[in-house]
Scaffold this motif. Structure first.
Motif, PDB file in Angstrom:
ATOM      1  N   ARG A  87     -11.796  11.690  23.499  1.00  0.00           N
ATOM      2  CA  ARG A  87     -12.575  11.395  22.338  1.00  0.00           C
ATOM      3  C   ARG A  87     -11.979   9.955  21.983  1.00  0.00           C
ATOM      4  O   ARG A  87     -10.866   9.568  21.684  1.00  0.00           O
ATOM      5  N   HIS A  88     -12.792   8.955  22.031  1.00  0.00           N
ATOM      6  CA  HIS A  88     -12.553   7.411  21.594  1.00  0.00           C
ATOM      7  C   HIS A  88     -12.641   7.093  20.396  1.00  0.00           C
ATOM      8  O   HIS A  88     -12.269   5.808  20.064  1.00  0.00           O
ATOM      9  N   VAL A  89     -13.693   7.795  19.522  1.00  0.00           N
ATOM     10  CA  VAL A  89     -14.071   7.010  18.346  1.00  0.00           C
ATOM     11  C   VAL A  89     -13.596   7.821  17.301  1.00  0.00           C
ATOM     12  O   VAL A  89     -13.055   8.825  17.493  1.00  0.00           O
ATOM     13  N   VAL A  90     -13.755   7.256  16.153  1.00  0.00           N
ATOM     14  CA  VAL A  90     -13.385   7.693  14.737  1.00  0.00           C
ATOM     15  C   VAL A  90     -14.400   8.249  14.072  1.00  0.00           C
ATOM     16  O   VAL A  90     -14.363   8.891  13.026  1.00  0.00           O
ATOM     17  N   VAL A  91     -15.754   8.114  14.423  1.00  0.00           N
ATOM     18  CA  VAL A  91     -16.660   8.569  13.853  1.00  0.00           C
ATOM     19  C   VAL A  91     -16.882  10.035  13.880  1.00  0.00           C
ATOM     20  O   VAL A  91     -16.441  10.631  14.955  1.00  0.00           O
ATOM     21  N   PRO A  92     -16.831  10.818  12.652  1.00  0.00           N
ATOM     22  CA  PRO A  92     -16.702  12.319  12.808  1.00  0.00           C
ATOM     23  C   PRO A  92     -17.709  13.155  13.729  1.00  0.00           C
ATOM     24  O   PRO A  92     -18.845  12.701  13.715  1.00  0.00           O
ATOM     25  N   MET A  93     -17.268  13.993  14.254  1.00  0.00           N
ATOM     26  CA  MET A  93     -17.914  14.877  15.331  1.00  0.00           C
ATOM     27  C   MET A  93     -18.546  15.804  14.471  1.00  0.00           C
ATOM     28  O   MET A  93     -17.846  16.672  13.682  1.00  0.00           O
ATOM     29  N   ALA A  94     -19.691  16.263  14.710  1.00  0.00           N
ATOM     30  CA  ALA A  94     -20.471  17.158  13.926  1.00  0.00           C
ATOM     31  C   ALA A  94     -19.817  18.611  14.403  1.00  0.00           C
ATOM     32  O   ALA A  94     -19.832  18.944  15.678  1.00  0.00           O
ATOM     33  N   GLY A  95     -19.742  19.336  13.328  1.00  0.00           N
ATOM     34  CA  GLY A  95     -18.933  20.589  13.484  1.00  0.00           C
ATOM     35  C   GLY A  95     -19.990  21.855  13.738  1.00  0.00           C
ATOM     36  O   GLY A  95     -19.601  23.010  13.324  1.00  0.00           O
ATOM     37  N   HIS A  96     -21.195  21.309  14.097  1.00  0.00           N
ATOM     38  CA  HIS A  96     -22.136  22.816  14.298  1.00  0.00           C
ATOM     39  C   HIS A  96     -21.642  23.435  15.627  1.00  0.00           C
ATOM     40  O   HIS A  96     -20.944  23.296  16.478  1.00  0.00           O
ATOM     41  N   ILE A  97     -22.504  24.736  15.675  1.00  0.00           N
ATOM     42  CA  ILE A  97     -22.043  25.705  16.463  1.00  0.00           C
ATOM     43  C   ILE A  97     -22.047  25.488  17.998  1.00  0.00           C
ATOM     44  O   ILE A  97     -21.269  25.886  18.865  1.00  0.00           O
ATOM     45  N   PHE A  98     -22.985  24.237  18.234  1.00  0.00           N
ATOM     46  CA  PHE A  98     -23.022  24.192  19.726  1.00  0.00           C
ATOM     47  C   PHE A  98     -21.901  23.232  20.161  1.00  0.00           C
ATOM     48  O   PHE A  98     -21.241  23.523  21.278  1.00  0.00           O
ATOM     49  N   ALA A 247     -10.403  -8.653  12.919  1.00  0.00           N
ATOM     50  CA  ALA A 247     -10.916  -8.371  11.430  1.00  0.00           C
ATOM     51  C   ALA A 247     -12.070  -7.128  11.378  1.00  0.00           C
ATOM     52  O   ALA A 247     -12.764  -7.140  10.335  1.00  0.00           O
ATOM     53  N   SER A 248     -11.748  -6.213  12.210  1.00  0.00           N
ATOM     54  CA  SER A 248     -12.791  -5.105  12.235  1.00  0.00           C
ATOM     55  C   SER A 248     -12.781  -4.338  10.704  1.00  0.00           C
ATOM     56  O   SER A 248     -11.641  -4.137  10.306  1.00  0.00           O
ATOM     57  N   LEU A 249     -14.019  -4.085  10.534  1.00  0.00           N
ATOM     58  CA  LEU A 249     -14.344  -3.465   9.360  1.00  0.00           C
ATOM     59  C   LEU A 249     -14.275  -1.896   9.483  1.00  0.00           C
ATOM     60  O   LEU A 249     -14.080  -1.056   8.367  1.00  0.00           O
ATOM     61  N   GLY A 250     -14.382  -1.262  10.528  1.00  0.00           N
ATOM     62  CA  GLY A 250     -14.229   0.185  10.864  1.00  0.00           C
ATOM     63  C   GLY A 250     -13.831   0.567  12.222  1.00  0.00           C
ATOM     64  O   GLY A 250     -13.692  -0.416  13.114  1.00  0.00           O
ATOM     65  N   SER A 251     -14.213   1.461  12.612  1.00  0.00           N
ATOM     66  CA  SER A 251     -14.125   2.055  14.030  1.00  0.00           C
ATOM     67  C   SER A 251     -12.781   1.845  14.668  1.00  0.00           C
ATOM     68  O   SER A 251     -11.724   2.155  13.960  1.00  0.00           O
ATOM     69  N   GLU A 252     -12.665   1.227  15.964  1.00  0.00           N
ATOM     70  CA  GLU A 252     -11.246   1.076  16.436  1.00  0.00           C
ATOM     71  C   GLU A 252     -10.512   2.440  16.718  1.00  0.00           C
ATOM     72  O   GLU A 252      -9.197   2.296  16.458  1.00  0.00           O
ATOM     73  N   GLY A 253     -10.884   3.257  17.365  1.00  0.00           N
ATOM     74  CA  GLY A 253     -10.268   4.316  17.941  1.00  0.00           C
ATOM     75  C   GLY A 253      -9.139   3.925  18.557  1.00  0.00           C
ATOM     76  O   GLY A 253      -8.029   4.660  18.764  1.00  0.00           O
ATOM     77  N   SER A 254      -9.527   2.908  19.481  1.00  0.00           N
ATOM     78  CA  SER A 254      -8.277   2.228  20.390  1.00  0.00           C
ATOM     79  C   SER A 254      -8.773   0.965  20.368  1.00  0.00           C
ATOM     80  O   SER A 254      -9.814   0.571  20.856  1.00  0.00           O
ATOM     81  N   SER A 255      -7.766  -0.074  19.865  1.00  0.00           N
ATOM     82  CA  SER A 255      -8.226  -1.426  19.784  1.00  0.00           C
ATOM     83  C   SER A 255      -7.546  -2.325  21.020  1.00  0.00           C
ATOM     84  O   SER A 255      -6.470  -2.282  21.115  1.00  0.00           O
ATOM     85  N   ARG A 256      -8.447  -2.445  22.031  1.00  0.00           N
ATOM     86  CA  ARG A 256      -8.169  -3.008  23.334  1.00  0.00           C
ATOM     87  C   ARG A 256      -7.547  -4.487  23.078  1.00  0.00           C
ATOM     88  O   ARG A 256      -6.469  -4.726  23.579  1.00  0.00           O
ATOM     89  N   ILE A 257      -8.193  -5.349  22.043  1.00  0.00           N
ATOM     90  CA  ILE A 257      -7.783  -6.557  21.922  1.00  0.00           C
ATOM     91  C   ILE A 257      -6.362  -6.683  21.435  1.00  0.00           C
ATOM     92  O   ILE A 257      -5.446  -7.446  21.499  1.00  0.00           O
ATOM     93  N   THR A 258      -5.991  -5.581  20.532  1.00  0.00           N
ATOM     94  CA  THR A 258      -4.813  -5.550  20.099  1.00  0.00           C
ATOM     95  C   THR A 258      -3.826  -5.272  21.004  1.00  0.00           C
ATOM     96  O   THR A 258      -2.576  -6.200  21.111  1.00  0.00           O
TER      97      THR A 258
END
Length: 350
Positions: A87-98, A247-258
């Motif tokens: 899991r690379h991102v911070v966008v919520p993963m849908a919690g549906h049955i599938f 200067a990211s406004l969001g995301s950055e599950g893992s910041s390579r440039i950092t």
């Protein structure tokens, strides 16, 4: 591969990753991997994956996106082949049955690249229990190193004078990466610091570059900002900065440039988004500011420009953290341990 393992990259046909993998001599299986649901293409991809599994008999399938995860689950059905998902991102993963079924029944282990990425699993996280592993990323410390600093390159970027400082933001040109906020902060810094120059570099369209250049003119930055596109010498550019900005406004599950800036001995002023606060400790290995706050970012950049000793202290501490915790040896050892856990779990179930 250098540690005795065999790895095949299963990639989207016709895209850059396919070319880069082939150029390095890595085995590649190219699939369609269309976004969304496409019965014909998806069926072909599943059939190709099933042939690959039957012929190559891999020990583990490691998936990185929702689409390849579902295709791999279908292709591996009935084979007993262990599956790992990162899991690379911070966008919520849908919690549906599938997704609940996919993670609970068809996935042996899950890696999150940060605690922030793990939290994005939301209600799905309890399903995983001890099968969830947070593995912070790593950086190639031979490629990204303080020794890559180049005075001739600094001169090309407008920082040739001995007392000139170069502050840069290296990222693809997208709104979420905060280039416009960086320009606003740069304008504040520039008003009282004539010796500071700025750099914006990264892959982007001419339209985006034109908009950023126009914005720089509006802010009276003029020729004090250098613009560059894709960087073939990115490791030298990063090491040649005096301050690296995220200067990211969001995301950055893992910041390579950092990671790359820290390994290059360059102090970082970053926004406290995603997994960045797990990498940088404010005031110890870098400076953290709220996302979208140009004035706060300007103050952080200004402090790093004004205080050479503080800049050096952060750089030293950041580099030490990289060398202790974020090398490829540690990263690969942690990842292969998850592979072994997946194999053991699958063996216990069979």
């Amino acid at each position: 591969r250098l540690r005795g393992h065999q790895a095949t990259l299963i990639v989207r046909r016709g895209f850059e990753l396919e070319e880069r993998a082939a150029a390095r001599g890595l085995p590649v299986l190219s699939l369609t991997f269309n976004s969304g649901f496409n019965p014909l293409d998806d069926g072909r991809d599943i059939a190709a994956l099933r042939r690959f599994i039957a012929e190559q008999r891999p020990d583990v399938l490691h998936c990185h996106r929702g689409k390849d995860h579902w295709l791999a689950a279908a292709a591996a059905a009935g084979t007993g082949l262990p599956m790992v998902r990162t899991r690379h991102v911070v966008v919520p993963m849908a919690g549906h049955i599938f997704n609940r079924w996919l993670l609970a029944r068809r996935t042996d282990e899950v890696i999150a690249v940060s605690e922030a990425a793990a939290q994005s699993l939301g209600a799905l996280r309890p399903l995983l229990g001890g099968r969830l592993h947070v593995i912070l990323s790593a950086v190639d410390v031979e490629r990204f190193s303080p020794c890559r600093r180049s005075e001739s390159l600094r001169a090309q970027l407008g920082a040739g004078a001995p007392d000139t400082l170069l502050v840069g933001l290296v990222a693809r040109l997208q709104r979420i990466k905060g280039q416009e906020v960086f320009l606003q902060a740069a304008a504040e810094v520039a008003r009282t610091r004539p010796n500071v120059r700025f750099l914006i570099a990264g892959r982007g369209t001419e339209k985006r570059f034109a908009r950023l250049r126009a914005r720089a003119e509006e802010l009276d930055l003029g020729e004090r900002v250098a613009f560059r596109g894709w960087l073939d010498n990115v490791e030298s550019v990063i090491a040649s900065l005096d301050v690296s900005v995220v200067a990211s406004l969001g995301s950055e599950g893992s910041s390579r440039i950092t990671y790359e800036s820290m390994a290059s001995g360059v102090p970082v002023a970053a926004t406290a988004v995603g997994g960045i606060p797990e990498i940088l400790t404010d005031g110890v290995t870098g400076l953290l500011v709220p996302p979208g706050d140009a004035s706060a970012l300007a103050r952080a950049i200004g402090r790093l420009c004004d205080e050479a000793d503080f800049r050096a202290r952060l750089s030293k501490a950041a580099l030490q953290r990289i060398l202790e915790y974020h090398t490829y040896d540690r990263w690969i050892a942690d990842t292969t341990a998850v592979y072994e856990a997946a194999r053991n779990r699958r063996g216990a179930l069979s």
